[in-house]
Structures are given as C-alpha cells and as structure tokens.
Design an enzyme around this catalytic site. Structure first.
Site, short mmCIF file in Angstrom:
data_model
loop_
_atom_site.label_atom_id
_atom_site.label_comp_id
_atom_site.label_asym_id
_atom_site.label_seq_id
_atom_site.Cartn_x
_atom_site.Cartn_y
_atom_site.Cartn_z
N ASP A 65 -4.81 -0.26 4.19
CA ASP A 65 -6.16 0.58 4.62
C ASP A 65 -7.20 0.71 3.00
O ASP A 65 -7.63 1.40 2.43
CB ASP A 65 -6.59 1.81 5.69
CG ASP A 65 -6.04 1.37 6.73
OD1 ASP A 65 -6.72 0.29 7.48
OD2 ASP A 65 -5.22 2.51 7.55
N ASP A 75 -3.19 5.25 5.84
CA ASP A 75 -1.89 5.14 5.93
C ASP A 75 -2.10 4.73 4.33
O ASP A 75 -0.01 4.77 4.01
CB ASP A 75 -1.12 4.20 7.01
CG ASP A 75 -1.05 3.02 6.73
OD1 ASP A 75 -1.98 2.66 5.71
OD2 ASP A 75 -0.56 2.31 7.90
N ASP A 89 -8.33 5.84 11.04
CA ASP A 89 -7.66 3.94 11.41
C ASP A 89 -7.02 4.51 12.38
O ASP A 89 -6.55 5.44 12.36
CB ASP A 89 -6.34 3.60 10.84
CG ASP A 89 -5.54 2.55 10.85
OD1 ASP A 89 -5.85 1.83 11.14
OD2 ASP A 89 -4.42 2.91 10.61
N CYS A 96 -3.53 -16.54 -18.13
CA CYS A 96 -4.43 -18.28 -18.71
C CYS A 96 -6.35 -17.90 -19.51
O CYS A 96 -6.55 -16.57 -19.50
CB CYS A 96 -4.73 -18.47 -16.92
SG CYS A 96 -6.34 -17.39 -16.29
N CYS A 126 -15.39 29.19 -24.61
CA CYS A 126 -16.61 29.15 -24.24
C CYS A 126 -16.54 27.48 -23.72
O CYS A 126 -15.74 26.06 -24.46
CB CYS A 126 -17.79 29.76 -24.00
SG CYS A 126 -18.24 28.63 -26.33
#
Length: 803
Positions: free
Chosen positions: A694, A690, A487, A13, A80
């Site tokens: 979450d 899970d 959780d 938009c 290196c």
C-alpha cells in the site's frame, strides 16, 4: 561561487544525467553544472550555501536520491525563537548542509548534510554565532548527556539561590521607603554592591546573548533583558553619585535585581519542565541492557552487548530484558513488549518467533539467536523516529519564527516611543521605568516554546501507546483528517485464512470427516491447509498423516487414510471427479455472499467419489475492528474500504463493520488514484494499510498510517506507524493529534495574548518592571506546563475501561 559535489543514487544512464541537469539548471543561484555518470555525482556551483536545499529537492522531484546523513546537535544556551533562527542560519551557511531544524524545547538541532561536509567547520560556525554545540551519538541520548543535563540543572538552581539571597536586601529596601522610614533602608552603597553582583555576575549570560545578537544584527530575549535591567541599574547608579550628601537617593536597584532573579527562576523551572518532555526518549534508552549472557562451548559468559555478533546465541533468564533482536531457538516464555508496542498484556514467545531488544522476559528461559544489533534493532529505529519527530518543525512553527524575527526590533521601537512620549507626560524617570517594563514583559520565550513543547510531549506519549509519529508535519495534518480509507487484508482483518465452517454432507460422520481432512492436510504447506490444521488441532485431534499424499496445484490434495482414498480441494477438483458441488446451491450461495472461500472433502465410497464435507474459509476480522469504525463515527470521521478482494468479500466485511463506502477489486497501484479523487472533493484523507503493497496510497494520502507487524516496521512508507495490529490505534492516533494540536493552539493563544495585553499595560505604567519580570517568567513556565498536561492522555478505549 561555492563548489559542491553531490553523491547521487539512481543515476545509471545518459538520460538520467540529462534529466538531473535539467532539474537543477533553472534554479536561481545555480552556476556551472557537471554530472559524472561513472562516479554517480553532480558538481554544482552555488551563489550561497543555503541554496543547496533547493537543488537537492529538485533532484529528488526528478526521481533521484541525494546521498546524505542526518545528525543531531545539542545546545545549552538557546533562549527564544530568535536564537533558533540564528542557529539555523549559521548551520545552513556551511557548505554541505542541506537542511537544519532547531527545537527550542529540547535545545537540539537536526542537521541533514552531505557525507563530505566538514563537521569541524560547522561547529566553528556555531561558535562564531555565539551558540556552541556538540554532536550527539547517532542512537539516542548517551549517559554523559543525561548527566550533563542534571549537572546543568543543579548549577542553574545554585545560581538562582545565590542571586535571590543577594537580591533580598535590595528588594526589602523598598518597603521602608514606602512607609517614609528612610532610616531603615539598606544603605545605598550596599544596594549598589549587591545589585551590581547580581547584574553583572548572575546576569552575565544576558549580556553575552545580547552581544551575539547585536553582532548578528538581530535581537533576542537576552537583548531585551539586558537593555531593561541595565537601564534601571544605570539610573540608580547615577542617583547614587549625584544625590547631595545627607539625602537618600531614589533607587531602582530592586527592579533590576529582582527582574534578573525572576528570569533565572523562570529559566530554571522551564529547564526542569522541559526535561520531562524528553522522558519518552530517556525511557526507551533505559530499556537497552548493557550486558548479555552469551552461550558458547565454554559455557555462558556475561559480555558487553557491543561484543556480540550476528549469529551469536544469548541466554535470557526470567526477569531480564532481552539485549538483541533475534529468533527464539529454545524455550518458551511470556514477554512484556509494552514499551515497544504499547501492548499492555505480555505476549507468548516460543521457538521460531521474533523477540526485540528491550522486551522483558517474564517466566521462562529463552535462548535467542542474534539477528540485529545496535542501530539495526527495532528499539533503535523507534528511538530514531521519536527523536526525529521531536526535533522536527511543524509548518505553523515556521510562521511563528517569521513573527519572532521582527518581534524584538518592534518591541525596542515601542520601548523607545514609551520613553520619549512618557518623558513629556509623566516625567523622565517614570517613563524609563515604563520602557523597562515593556522590554522585560515582551521577551518572546513563550512564543518560541509554544509549539515544540506540545509536539515533544504529544509524540512521546503517543510512542508509549504504540503510535509512532514520524514528524511534526504528520501530527499537524492528522488533526484535520475527516476521511479514513482502510485496506482490508491485514488491517481490518487478520490477513491469514481461518476455518469458519466445517459441515458434514450426505450423512457423513462429522468427527470422522474432520479426522480424514486433518490427515490429508497435515502434509500440505498451502495457507488454507495450514488454517485447517490449526482448526483441527484446536478441536483436540491427534496428529495422523495420510498415505500416498500428493498436491495438485490449483486444485487441492489427495491421499489415502485408513484404506480410503480421499480428495480435498476446490470446485474444479470436485467437478473433475464427476461430483456436483452445486447441489446444495442455497448453502453455497450463503457462504459466497459472505465472501468465503469454499473447499470440499470427498472420499471413495463403494468405488465411487462422494462428497463428505464442506469447508468454508475466510479472513477473520481483527478484534477491535468494529469498535474502531464505531469510534471513528463518534469522532465524525467517514470510513471507506478499498480492497483488492472480491466484491462479496469486501462487502461482507463492510457490512459487519458498518462501513458504507466500499470499493472492491482495486489494485494497489489504483488505490492512490481513489485517494486523489477524495482529496479533490475537499476531504483530508488518512490511509491505513500494511505499509508494503500500500506504499503508493500511503504516500498519496494526507496522512499515511502503516500497521506494523513484528519487526517489519514500515516506517518509511507512512507518517504514522502503528506498532501492533490493533485497529483501535487508528482513532487513538487521530485523537492524540487533535489533543496535541489543541495544546499548540492554547499555547500560541496564551503567548500572543500575553504580549498583546502586557506591552500596552507596561507602556502606560500599569505594570512595574518587577511585575513584568514575574509575568514574563510565569508565561514561559505556563506554556511548558500546559504542554506537559498531554502526558495524562490515554486512548478513549482505555478511558472507557478505566471508568
């Protein structure tokens, strides 16, 4: 100005256009901005290509995506941290490259670029910088790359052997000189010939690297080696042609030749050891079968895996590896998924269950419907995640890179001062030898290898135990975690209800009540009904269905069994039947205090409903949850429980596990705010969930850990993904992070101490050039070898069981 067009996602938009333009308009080096809403793109004019990364970051912070792709490049001549820096600068200088991270240990670069970036121009830029690279295939290491590495290692060994054979007469020439027997020394002309071959044939790689460094107005290890050995060769050659006839010239060819041999030896041992850091990727790649047994109307036929299509059915015999991700359509077997999930015991797989590419079918024939192929398989996702982690750069490595940027010029200045001051104090020749020793011992190989080797080995060994670490930054943050937020559902508990109690009421026959409830629940798809059916089947009840069964949403179910009408439902259903489930309030209160969900079985007795049984459901704890909390306490990490469940259910779980801090009835969107509160207290917080609902909390935490389930791997939500539902992987993930960080610190300490002590000792003449070369080679090998000790790591639970 450079014009670049960015393809965007989420710009739909006019207000989006305005926000995106505002996000990039204030950035330094950004000129004209043109947004195209129809094409969802943004055209920018930048002063320098490397400013593209800042523009992309600003757009992403504004909430929009920049469409890009990620590819990997393989190199053969990075020596290196200076080489790493030059390659990154060369890549970032190509229009369309957003970011580039180069790993010295794996000799690979991870490049994020726009889809229309000219990849041939990118390879040309690398060629011009002196570091030609080649693209790796998108999915893992192909066989040709592995063969190429083996061939390169064999060629490196052959060069080392020939160089050592040619250097031996030159090196042994110094022993007669030490004894005063010049007549036994290797002739000067022969030393010149042998040393020149070693210097300019086998040492050509150092001159090439030095030339590229000088052309880029910087310094690297090759420059120091080339300067040091060339100075010794030139001084010796000068003596060969200026010493009067009949006298034995003072020669230092042995120093130059032996230094080159030591450096070649160090590079060979380093390459061989670094190959072991890639074992995790190589082992995962070897899990993919090349062929599959496709079932069709014509019968079973062996075909290349690349010819399979979604929906095909493949037959996997006992002892074969599963070639695809799919659903079992026929057969049962035990499947070894240890290389994917770290689960040591085979798991049972039957009709309707998922299987993954690379798993080993053990004892039964399976017919599998193809659901994912190639890069879409779980194995491919794991390989990409491990590769990404091993190619990423830890924040501390960026500090090391900045130190390395000024290290070589400073060493050259120290060498010049050593020669200048030493010429006045100890003579020109001894001062030159001291300066050569300074140049050689200061080669920054160990400094550049210290961090990436530890990261590669640490992420590789973690993957073998079912812990996928997304990047080096997650690994670095994880070692500082002092607070873990869990959780509840699906993390510490199984996430599915189970029957914890079935109690007959009012003198009812327990066995009869169990059969009645089972008959009623068999036709319901409610999760509690499924849990009860599993409970009844485990008790050995035969399947019997109730008649006239129907469900009442929000209440329960009813039906007729053996001529008796039955109801099974919640408190509301019982009250509507005119029953008082609260009569045994003490028993009910005890169940509800444990956070259990209660249902009642009622039956028609003499024309009146009567309570027959009480059923208590709960989400049982995962095996290992209590041991997880105990292990975290042992590690000194505080545990919190955040749950959207009731206070009673959350408190019950916390009480059983020994978690003292509990917050219940917390919405997923509010968990992130609780984590921010803990962070404001100065805590370093890891969140375990899970990975689905979450996601906001996982993103807010310093370290997000997602518990993966089957092929639904929440790799994008968290810095660490735990590949199986074992809570003990949580403390194991923090433990491997701490071990990896310890190795990084040890390696950096050794690298800095080595240079801090070695340079002064070389400057005052306590180290001759040959000793400096040997020490320089030993430092790089020791750093890689120390990192490889991480391969012996095992989770603490495995250590305990082994003991």
């Amino acid at each position: 100005m450079i014009s670049i067009t960015l393809p965007l996602s989420g710009m739909n938009c006019a207000s989006c256009v305005r926000r995106i333009e505002q996000a990039v308009s204030g950035l330094p080096g950004v000129g004209r901005i043109e947004a195209n809403l129809a094409a969802e793109s943004l055209r920018l004019e930048l002063q320098r290509p490397e400013q593209l990364a800042d523009a992309c970051s600003a757009i992403q912070r504004a909430g929009y995506g920049v469409i890009s792709e990620e590819r990997q490049l393989q190199f053969d001549n990075l020596t290196c941290a200076g080489c790493v820096r030059r390659v990154e600068n060369a890549l970032l200088g190509v229009p369309g490259v957003i970011s580039a991270e180069v790993n010295l240990a794996s000799q690979r670069a991870r490049v994020r670029l726009l889809p229309d970036c000219d990849k041939s121009q990118l390879l040309q830029a690398l060629e011009s910088a002196g570091y030609p690279g080649r693209w790796l295939q998108a999915e893992g290491e192909d066989a040709s790359e592995s063969v190429r590495r083996e061939q390169a290692l064999r060629a490196e060994r052959l060069r080392l052997i020939i160089a050592a054979v040619l250097s031996a007469p030159v090196a042994f020439a110094m022993f007669p000189e030490m004894l005063g027997r010049h007549d036994l020394m290797t002739p000067a002309w022969l030393q010149l010939l042998l040393a020149s071959i070693v210097q300019f044939v086998f040492g050509a790689r150092f001159y090439q690297g030095a030339w590229h460094a000088l052309r880029n107005r910087t310094g690297n290890m090759d420059l120091l080696v080339a300067m040091g050995t060339s100075a010794g060769w030139l001084l010796s050659t000068w003596h060969v042609f200026t010493t009067p006839a009949g006298q034995m010239p003072v020669l230092y060819y042995e120093a130059s030749a032996v230094i080159i041999c030591f450096v070649l030896l160090g590079k060979y041992l380093e390459s061989r050891a670094k190959g072991q850091t890639l074992e995790a990727i190589r082992a995962l790649g070897q899990l993919r079968p090349d062929q599959a047994r496709r079932r069709s109307r014509e019968g079973d036929q062996l075909v290349p895996v690349g010819e399979l299509r979604l929906g095909d059915r493949v037959v996997v015999l006992p002892g074969e590896r599963i070639p695809v991700d799919g659903l079992v359509r026929s057969g049962t077997s035990h499947v070894d998924e240890s290389m994917l999930t770290g689960e040591s015991l085979p798991v049972s797989r039957e009709v309707g269950q998922q299987v993954s590419t690379g798993s080993l079918n053990q004892d039964g024939q399976l017919i599998i419907e193809v659901q994912a192929l190639g890069q879409d398989t779980l194995l491919a996702k794991i390989m990409r995640l491990v590769e990404s982690a091993q190619a990423s750069k830890a924040p501390i490595q960026r500090l090391v890179d900045r130190v390395s940027a000024v290290f070589v010029p400073v060493v050259v200045v120290i060498a010049l001062l050593t020669f200048s001051i030493g010429s006045l104090l100890v003579g020109t020749e001894q001062a030159l030898l001291n300066a050569i020793a300074v140049l050689v011992i200061a080669c920054p190989c160990a400094l550049g290898l210290a961090t990436p080797t530890a990261i590669m080995v640490g992420t590789g060994v973690a993957a073998r135990h079912g812990i996928l670490i997304r990047d080096a930054e997650a690994l670095e943050r994880a070692h500082r975690v002092d607070t873990l937020v869990f959780d509840k559902t699906g993390t510490l508990t199984r996430g599915t209800p189970a029957v914890l109690a079935f109690e007959a009421l009012a003198g009812a026959d327990p066995a009869q009540a169990l059969r009645q409830a089972y008959a009623l629940q068999r036709q319901s798809s409610h999760p509690l009904a499924r849990a009860f059916c599993s409970y009844a089947e485990a008790a050995g009840l035969p399947p019997v269905d109730a008649e006239q069964a129907s469900n009442q949403p929000g209440r329960g179910s009813q039906g007729v069994h053996a001529g008796q009408r039955l109801w099974l439902g919640n408190r509301l259903m019982m009250q509507e039947l005119g029953l008082n489930p609260e009569a045994d309030s003490q028993r009910i209160a005890a169940h509800e205090a444990e956070g259990r969900t209660l249902s009642w079985l009622a039956g028609d007795v003499d024309g009146q409903p009567q309570l027959l049984a009480l059923i208590a459901f709960a989400d049982p704890l995962r095996e290992g949850s209590a041991a997880t909390i105990a292990e975290l306490k042992r590690q000194g990490i505080a545990s919190w429980l955040l749950s959207g469940d009731s206070q009673a259910a959350a408190s019950s779980v916390a009480r059983q596990l020994g978690i003292e801090q509990v917050r219940a009835q917390v919405l997923p969107a509010d968990k992130a705010e609780h984590i921010r509160e803990l962070q404001q207290q100065g805590r370093v917080v890891a969140m375990v969930g899970d990975g689905i609902n979450d996601a906001p909390a996982l993103g807010t935490a310093d370290v997000g850990m997602a518990m993966a389930s089957g092929t639904d791997v929440a790799m994008a939500s968290a810095g660490i993904t735990l590949m199986r539902g074992d809570p003990l992987l949580v403390p194991a993930a923090l433990d491997i992070a701490r071990h990896s960080w310890r190795k990084i610190r040890q390696n950096l300490f050794w690298a800095f101490v080595y240079n801090s002590l070695g340079i002064p000792l070389a400057a005052i003449g306590l180290l001759n050039p040959m000793m400096a070369g040997a020490m320089m080679a030993a430092s790089s090998v020791s750093v890689v070898s120390n990192a490889l000790l991480l391969k012996r790591w095992k989770p603490s639970t495995q250590k305990d069981s082994a003991g």
